[in-house]
Design a protein around this motif. Structure first.
Motif, PDB file in Angstrom:
ATOM      1  N   GLN A  79       0.819  -1.205   0.000  1.00  0.00           N
ATOM      2  CA  GLN A  79       0.000   0.000   0.000  1.00  0.00           C
ATOM      3  C   GLN A  79       0.859   1.263   0.000  1.00  0.00           C
ATOM      4  O   GLN A  79       0.453   2.304  -0.535  1.00  0.00           O
ATOM      5  CB  GLN A  79      -0.912   0.006   1.224  1.00  0.00           C
ATOM      6  N   SER A  80       2.068   1.169   0.561  1.00  0.00           N
ATOM      7  CA  SER A  80       2.927   2.344   0.731  1.00  0.00           C
ATOM      8  C   SER A  80       3.406   2.946  -0.578  1.00  0.00           C
ATOM      9  O   SER A  80       3.854   4.098  -0.618  1.00  0.00           O
ATOM     10  CB  SER A  80       4.152   1.970   1.572  1.00  0.00           C
ATOM     11  N   GLY A  81       3.355   2.179  -1.654  1.00  0.00           N
ATOM     12  CA  GLY A  81       3.842   2.660  -2.941  1.00  0.00           C
ATOM     13  C   GLY A  81       5.330   2.463  -3.156  1.00  0.00           C
ATOM     14  O   GLY A  81       5.866   2.845  -4.202  1.00  0.00           O
ATOM     15  N   GLU A  82       5.994   1.848  -2.180  1.00  0.00           N
ATOM     16  CA  GLU A  82       7.442   1.640  -2.296  1.00  0.00           C
ATOM     17  C   GLU A  82       7.811   0.466  -3.194  1.00  0.00           C
ATOM     18  O   GLU A  82       8.951   0.373  -3.651  1.00  0.00           O
ATOM     19  CB  GLU A  82       8.038   1.394  -0.909  1.00  0.00           C
ATOM     20  N   VAL A  83       6.876  -0.436  -3.433  1.00  0.00           N
ATOM     21  CA  VAL A  83       7.192  -1.694  -4.115  1.00  0.00           C
ATOM     22  C   VAL A  83       6.823  -1.622  -5.589  1.00  0.00           C
ATOM     23  O   VAL A  83       5.699  -1.259  -5.947  1.00  0.00           O
ATOM     24  CB  VAL A  83       6.457  -2.874  -3.439  1.00  0.00           C
ATOM     25  N   ASP A  84       7.773  -1.973  -6.450  1.00  0.00           N
ATOM     26  CA  ASP A  84       7.535  -1.985  -7.896  1.00  0.00           C
ATOM     27  C   ASP A  84       6.999  -3.310  -8.395  1.00  0.00           C
ATOM     28  O   ASP A  84       6.340  -3.367  -9.441  1.00  0.00           O
ATOM     29  CB  ASP A  84       8.841  -1.678  -8.628  1.00  0.00           C
ATOM     30  N   ALA A  85       7.309  -4.416  -7.687  1.00  0.00           N
ATOM     31  CA  ALA A  85       6.864  -5.731  -8.151  1.00  0.00           C
ATOM     32  C   ALA A  85       6.879  -6.720  -7.001  1.00  0.00           C
ATOM     33  O   ALA A  85       7.767  -6.669  -6.128  1.00  0.00           O
ATOM     34  CB  ALA A  85       7.766  -6.238  -9.272  1.00  0.00           C
ATOM     35  N   LEU A  86       5.902  -7.602  -6.996  1.00  0.00           N
ATOM     36  CA  LEU A  86       5.904  -8.786  -6.143  1.00  0.00           C
ATOM     37  C   LEU A  86       6.445  -9.932  -6.989  1.00  0.00           C
ATOM     38  O   LEU A  86       5.912 -10.213  -8.069  1.00  0.00           O
ATOM     39  CB  LEU A  86       4.483  -9.102  -5.653  1.00  0.00           C
ATOM     40  N   VAL A  87       7.496 -10.575  -6.533  1.00  0.00           N
ATOM     41  CA  VAL A  87       8.114 -11.673  -7.279  1.00  0.00           C
ATOM     42  C   VAL A  87       8.288 -12.853  -6.330  1.00  0.00           C
ATOM     43  O   VAL A  87       8.958 -12.730  -5.291  1.00  0.00           O
ATOM     44  CB  VAL A  87       9.486 -11.290  -7.861  1.00  0.00           C
ATOM     45  N   THR A  88       7.676 -13.979  -6.656  1.00  0.00           N
ATOM     46  CA  THR A  88       7.869 -15.196  -5.861  1.00  0.00           C
ATOM     47  C   THR A  88       8.134 -16.371  -6.794  1.00  0.00           C
ATOM     48  O   THR A  88       7.824 -16.320  -7.988  1.00  0.00           O
ATOM     49  CB  THR A  88       6.630 -15.545  -5.007  1.00  0.00           C
ATOM     50  N   ALA A  89       8.677 -17.402  -6.237  1.00  0.00           N
ATOM     51  CA  ALA A  89       8.717 -18.678  -6.942  1.00  0.00           C
ATOM     52  C   ALA A  89       7.312 -19.266  -6.942  1.00  0.00           C
ATOM     53  O   ALA A  89       6.403 -18.756  -6.282  1.00  0.00           O
ATOM     54  CB  ALA A  89       9.688 -19.632  -6.265  1.00  0.00           C
ATOM     55  N   ALA A  90       7.135 -20.334  -7.688  1.00  0.00           N
ATOM     56  CA  ALA A  90       5.908 -21.121  -7.623  1.00  0.00           C
ATOM     57  C   ALA A  90       6.307 -22.586  -7.556  1.00  0.00           C
ATOM     58  O   ALA A  90       7.146 -23.034  -8.339  1.00  0.00           O
ATOM     59  CB  ALA A  90       5.021 -20.874  -8.833  1.00  0.00           C
ATOM     60  N   ASP A  91       5.740 -23.305  -6.601  1.00  0.00           N
ATOM     61  CA  ASP A  91       6.008 -24.734  -6.560  1.00  0.00           C
ATOM     62  C   ASP A  91       5.366 -25.441  -7.733  1.00  0.00           C
ATOM     63  O   ASP A  91       5.932 -26.390  -8.272  1.00  0.00           O
ATOM     64  CB  ASP A  91       5.511 -25.315  -5.231  1.00  0.00           C
ATOM     65  N   ARG A  92       4.186 -24.949  -8.127  1.00  0.00           N
ATOM     66  CA  ARG A  92       3.552 -25.433  -9.346  1.00  0.00           C
ATOM     67  C   ARG A  92       2.666 -24.338  -9.910  1.00  0.00           C
ATOM     68  O   ARG A  92       2.115 -23.528  -9.169  1.00  0.00           O
ATOM     69  CB  ARG A  92       2.690 -26.685  -9.083  1.00  0.00           C
ATOM     70  N   VAL A  93       2.519 -24.346 -11.228  1.00  0.00           N
ATOM     71  CA  VAL A  93       1.537 -23.488 -11.891  1.00  0.00           C
ATOM     72  C   VAL A  93       0.684 -24.399 -12.769  1.00  0.00           C
ATOM     73  O   VAL A  93       1.208 -25.161 -13.592  1.00  0.00           O
ATOM     74  CB  VAL A  93       2.208 -22.397 -12.749  1.00  0.00           C
ATOM     75  N   THR A  94      -0.620 -24.338 -12.571  1.00  0.00           N
ATOM     76  CA  THR A  94      -1.517 -25.195 -13.339  1.00  0.00           C
ATOM     77  C   THR A  94      -1.683 -24.629 -14.745  1.00  0.00           C
ATOM     78  O   THR A  94      -1.390 -23.461 -15.010  1.00  0.00           O
ATOM     79  CB  THR A  94      -2.893 -25.287 -12.668  1.00  0.00           C
ATOM     80  N   MET A  95      -2.179 -25.449 -15.641  1.00  0.00           N
ATOM     81  CA  MET A  95      -2.317 -25.015 -17.031  1.00  0.00           C
ATOM     82  C   MET A  95      -3.346 -23.890 -17.191  1.00  0.00           C
ATOM     83  O   MET A  95      -3.300 -23.149 -18.168  1.00  0.00           O
ATOM     84  CB  MET A  95      -2.673 -26.204 -17.928  1.00  0.00           C
ATOM     85  N   ASP A  96      -4.255 -23.757 -16.224  1.00  0.00           N
ATOM     86  CA  ASP A  96      -5.210 -22.642 -16.306  1.00  0.00           C
ATOM     87  C   ASP A  96      -4.746 -21.445 -15.487  1.00  0.00           C
ATOM     88  O   ASP A  96      -5.511 -20.497 -15.283  1.00  0.00           O
ATOM     89  CB  ASP A  96      -6.617 -23.089 -15.896  1.00  0.00           C
ATOM     90  N   GLY A  97      -3.495 -21.465 -15.009  1.00  0.00           N
ATOM     91  CA  GLY A  97      -2.895 -20.265 -14.454  1.00  0.00           C
ATOM     92  C   GLY A  97      -2.953 -20.075 -12.955  1.00  0.00           C
ATOM     93  O   GLY A  97      -2.621 -19.005 -12.454  1.00  0.00           O
ATOM     94  N   HIS A  98      -3.349 -21.102 -12.200  1.00  0.00           N
ATOM     95  CA  HIS A  98      -3.301 -21.007 -10.744  1.00  0.00           C
ATOM     96  C   HIS A  98      -1.864 -21.205 -10.254  1.00  0.00           C
ATOM     97  O   HIS A  98      -1.173 -22.111 -10.720  1.00  0.00           O
ATOM     98  CB  HIS A  98      -4.216 -22.050 -10.099  1.00  0.00           C
TER      99      HIS A  98
END
Length: 333
Positions: free
Chosen positions: A214-233
């Protein structure tokens, strides 16, 4: 010089050496696993996390293969496959372990010789590192030159390769890291490694993420993913969902990193979420942090719907949630 955690699983003549990430960085203790069964126990007990189990399983398969070389091939292959099943089920939410066993079994099958397990493990090791480098390059290209990034948990080689790629481009990154209860991977692993790499790093508690976004200090949230489903979860360490929802609310892009979307998981219903012992949330680093009369609940992962995911960064480039089929274009299914 590579960060310490970039080389935390090693095959030796005696067995598989695994850096104990439960104690790092306060202690740098290596656990020696002499058998594949001991490797499985180390993974289950969280001696290693993130990509660590992938490398541990690669070399756990080699340990088992070493014990089978005197047997006829079919008998040896059957026993190695049984060990693969045990190793794969140590952490069921992440599909990387199935990839690790598969690459070893492919080498064994190609030559009909279990002694070729080491060739397969080396291929799997090099492949994972190469894909992580490519993924890091694609992620770094998305970030502004002076980006402030919020990350959650420990993204391992995805994180270190992103930082190295950004540094090669002359970008100056800053990071906010969540502590990541209950194992404090963000506090111990992520923050320590980023500082080791010369990155400006600020630690926040898990409950501060929405306020920082909310502070406006962050340009991007970046995390790993253990899995990504084919429909994008996006399936990742529990806590990712809350950060993604907050990022969406405050107009901060969320880039989820994974080497490849999982063809075996068309939807989120196809991913088993691991539930660990609830007692683990009642303590921190082995010390009680709550009344023992309370019950604990610990789903180790959560699922972020595609509407809260800006894009998925893979070794083959960046894809929107509705475009993940394009990752496999030109391949035979």
């Amino acid at each position: 010089m590579e960060p310490v955690l970039a080389d935390s699983v090693r095959l030796t003549d005696e067995g598989v050496l695994v850096l104990d990430r439960r104690r790092f960085p306060f202690e740098r203790e290596w656990v020696l696993c002499r058998t594949a069964e001991e490797v499985a126990k180390a993974v289950e007990d969280m001696v290693t996390q993130s990509s660590g189990p992938y490398f541990a399983v690669l070399y756990g398969m080699v340990l088992k293969a070493r014990t089978l070389e005197h047997l006829p091939f079919e008998q040896a292959r059957q026993q190695l496959a049984a060990t693969a099943h045990v190793l794969e089920n140590t952490r069921r939410t992440n599909n990387a372990l199935r990839k690790a066993t598969a690459v070893v079994l492919e080498a064994v099958d190609e030559h009909r010789d279990v002694s070729r397990a080491l060739d397969g493990a080396r291929t799997g090791d090099e492949r994972y590192r190469g894909k992580s480098r490519a993924l890091g390059e694609h992620t770094a290209a998305l970030l502004p030159d002076d980006a402030t990034v919020l990350t959650h948990c420990w993204a391992d080689l995805y994180l270190t390769e992103t930082v190295k790629a950004a540094q090669r481009r002359g970008k100056r990154l800053k990071f906010f890291c969540t502590e990541t209860r209950p194992y404090l991977q963000g506090a111990r692993l992520t923050a320590e490694t980023l500082i080791e790499m010369g990155v400006d790093t600020t630690l926040i508690t898990d409950g501060m993420g929405a306020a920082v976004l909310q502070s406006g200090e962050v340009d991007a949230l970046v995390t790993a993913a253990d899995r990504v489903t084919m429909d994008g979860h996006v399936v990742n360490k529990v806590g990712t969902l809350g950060l993604a929802v907050a990022a969406h609310a405050f107009g901060v892009p969320f880039h989820a990193q994974v080497q490849a979307p999982d063809l075996n998981a068309p939807t989120a219903q196809d991913v088993e979420i691991e539930y660990r012992d609830g007692a683990e949330v009642l303590q921190v680093l082995g010390r009680p942090s709550a009344t023992p009369r309370a019950k604990g609940l610990y789903p180790a992962f959560d699922v972020t719907p595609p509407r809260f995911v800006t894009d998925v960064v893979t070794d083959r480039g960046v894809f929107r949630a509705g475009e993940l089929d394009e990752y496999y274009e030109g391949e035979q299914r």
